[in-house]
Design an enzyme around this catalytic site. Structure first.
Site, PDB file in Angstrom:
ATOM      1  N   ASP A  54      -3.603   4.304  -1.856  1.00  0.00           N
ATOM      2  CA  ASP A  54      -4.607   4.754  -0.882  1.00  0.00           C
ATOM      3  C   ASP A  54      -4.624   6.281  -0.832  1.00  0.00           C
ATOM      4  OD1 ASP A  54      -6.464   4.782   1.146  1.00  0.00           O
ATOM      5  OD2 ASP A  54      -5.015   4.332   2.740  1.00  0.00           O
ATOM      6  N   LYS A 107      -7.638   8.063  -1.176  1.00  0.00           N
ATOM      7  CA  LYS A 107      -8.972   8.475  -0.704  1.00  0.00           C
ATOM      8  C   LYS A 107      -9.484   9.675  -1.498  1.00  0.00           C
ATOM      9  CE  LYS A 107      -8.259   6.702   3.994  1.00  0.00           C
ATOM     10  NZ  LYS A 107      -6.815   6.357   3.921  1.00  0.00           N
ATOM     11  N   ARG A 160       2.864  -1.480  10.962  1.00  0.00           N
ATOM     12  CA  ARG A 160       3.855  -1.569  12.040  1.00  0.00           C
ATOM     13  C   ARG A 160       4.118  -2.963  12.599  1.00  0.00           C
ATOM     14  NH1 ARG A 160       0.977   3.347  14.866  1.00  0.00           N
ATOM     15  NH2 ARG A 160      -0.689   2.329  13.698  1.00  0.00           N
ATOM     16  N   THR A 197     -11.981   6.416  10.603  1.00  0.00           N
ATOM     17  CA  THR A 197     -12.015   5.899  11.985  1.00  0.00           C
ATOM     18  C   THR A 197     -11.573   6.949  12.994  1.00  0.00           C
ATOM     19  OG1 THR A 197      -9.917   4.854  11.432  1.00  0.00           O
ATOM     20  CG2 THR A 197     -11.829   3.426  11.586  1.00  0.00           C
ATOM     21  N   ASP A 208     -13.653  14.308  -4.987  1.00  0.00           N
ATOM     22  CA  ASP A 208     -13.682  15.519  -5.806  1.00  0.00           C
ATOM     23  C   ASP A 208     -14.870  15.405  -6.762  1.00  0.00           C
ATOM     24  OD1 ASP A 208     -12.879  17.884  -7.218  1.00  0.00           O
ATOM     25  OD2 ASP A 208     -10.799  17.471  -6.672  1.00  0.00           O
ATOM     26  N   LYS A 264       0.833  -1.203   0.000  1.00  0.00           N
ATOM     27  CA  LYS A 264       0.000   0.000   0.000  1.00  0.00           C
ATOM     28  C   LYS A 264       0.870   1.257   0.000  1.00  0.00           C
ATOM     29  CE  LYS A 264      -2.378   1.626   3.758  1.00  0.00           C
ATOM     30  NZ  LYS A 264      -2.422   3.086   3.941  1.00  0.00           N
TER      31      LYS A 264
HETATM   32  O1  C5P Z   1       0.758   0.202  11.218  1.00  0.00           O
HETATM   33  P1  C5P Z   1      -0.656  -0.234  11.017  1.00  0.00           P
HETATM   34  O2  C5P Z   1      -0.801  -1.743  10.846  1.00  0.00           O
HETATM   35  O3  C5P Z   1      -1.607   0.328  12.038  1.00  0.00           O
HETATM   36  O4  C5P Z   1      -1.037   0.386   9.600  1.00  0.00           O
HETATM   37  C1  C5P Z   1      -2.311   0.283   9.059  1.00  0.00           C
HETATM   38  C2  C5P Z   1      -2.395   1.070   7.805  1.00  0.00           C
HETATM   39  O5  C5P Z   1      -3.763   1.181   7.435  1.00  0.00           O
HETATM   40  C3  C5P Z   1      -1.881   2.501   7.884  1.00  0.00           C
HETATM   41  O6  C5P Z   1      -1.337   2.833   6.608  1.00  0.00           O
HETATM   42  C4  C5P Z   1      -3.119   3.300   8.173  1.00  0.00           C
HETATM   43  O7  C5P Z   1      -3.037   4.618   7.695  1.00  0.00           O
HETATM   44  C5  C5P Z   1      -4.172   2.533   7.396  1.00  0.00           C
HETATM   45  N1  C5P Z   1      -5.524   2.721   7.905  1.00  0.00           N
HETATM   46  C6  C5P Z   1      -5.907   2.413   9.192  1.00  0.00           C
HETATM   47  N2  C5P Z   1      -7.171   2.571   9.629  1.00  0.00           N
HETATM   48  C7  C5P Z   1      -8.082   3.039   8.796  1.00  0.00           C
HETATM   49  C8  C5P Z   1      -7.739   3.353   7.484  1.00  0.00           C
HETATM   50  C9  C5P Z   1      -6.443   3.190   7.069  1.00  0.00           C
HETATM   51  O8  C5P Z   1      -5.081   1.959   9.980  1.00  0.00           O
HETATM   52  N3  C5P Z   1      -9.310   3.158   9.230  1.00  0.00           N
END
Ligand code: C5P
Length: 232
Positions: A60, A62, A211, A120, A65, A33
């Site tokens: 991603d 989002k 992460r 979220t 427009d 991503k």
């Molecule tokens: O590090 P982590 O596993 O939390 O990363 C999740 C990824 O998904 C990040 O790029 C975050 O921006 C994205 N994301 C999220 N929750 C959402 C939408 C996108 O964690 N509701």
């Protein structure tokens, strides 16, 4: 139902970090991503190593427009070889339809459009402030249904929402869930989290993980463990 896939979130500031990440992970990891941070920094250059390595790209951005602008951005993404692209369901039916149609016109690229519903980071009070009076969960489900009825291929949703969407929308829509943590792991800033097994059982097709893999002492092992917990 298609086999669930893992998507690694490349939440890094520059594309020179990408080769080491990809090369450290098992070949079974096919999807990556690219989000706003990387794309605003370097644009489509960020795709180079991914494309060269035959990896798939989830862009991603989002998009939100007017329909014509979104349709043209979708066309650009298709030409770059992007496989999944996000738009905001709140852009409305015409924008969603324009995005879906534009992807369909570039069918050789096989680009799928997925919609985000309620961010979220928002709660009921935030929604009230922007004029949304229905409860957050109702708003989220309504936006998801709108997107799919407008021809969008799927949704990004929390693992908790996935089973509700799956029940309401049937097997066809792609469901992508972030907020994944292997059992016993550190939640970081994610508030509503679920294990890989929970997300897959809830009907998710793609799990987005950042992460827990990228910051693990041994990212390859961490990825293999999550793939195992996904039943792959
Ligand atoms: O590090 P982590 O596993 O939390 O990363 C999740 C990824 O998904 C990040 O790029 C975050 O921006 C994205 N994301 C999220 N929750 C959402 C939408 C996108 O964690 N509701």
């Amino acid at each position: 139902m298609m086999k669930p896939e893992l998507i690694i979130a490349l939440d890094v500031p520059s594309s020179d970090k990408i080769p080491a990440i990809i090369d450290a992970l098992p070949p079974a990891v096919q999807f990556y991503k690219v989000g706003l941070e990387l794309f605003v920094a370097e644009g489509p250059l960020t795709f180079n190593y991914l494309l060269k390595s035959n990896k798939k790209i989830f862009l991603d951005l989002k998009l939100h427009d007017i329909p014509r602008t979104v349709a043209r951005a979708v066309a650009s993404a298709a030409k770059h070889g992007v496989n999944l692209l996000t738009v905001h369901a709140g852009g409305g039916r015409e924008m969603l339809r324009a995005a879906a149609e534009s992807a369909g016109e570039h069918h050789k690229s096989n680009l799928k459009i997925v919609a985000v519903t309620t961010l979220t980071s928002l709660n009921d009070a935030d929604l009230t402030e922007i004029g949304v009076s229905r409860p957050l969960i109702d708003h989220t489900l309504a936006l998801g249904e709108l997107a799919v009825s407008a021809g969008i291929d799927g949704l990004v949703c929390s693992p908790n929402e996935a089973s509700v969407f799956r029940k309401r929308l049937g097997n066809k829509p792609i469901l992508i869930t972030p907020g994944i943590r292997p059992a016993g792991a550190n939640a970081g800033d994610q508030k509503r989290i679920a294990t890989p097994e929970f997300a897959v059982n809830a009907g998710a097709n793609f799990l987005v993980v950042g992460r827990p893999i990228l910051e693990a002492p041994d990212p390859r092992f961490a990825a293999e463990e999550i793939l195992r917990q996904m039943g792959i």
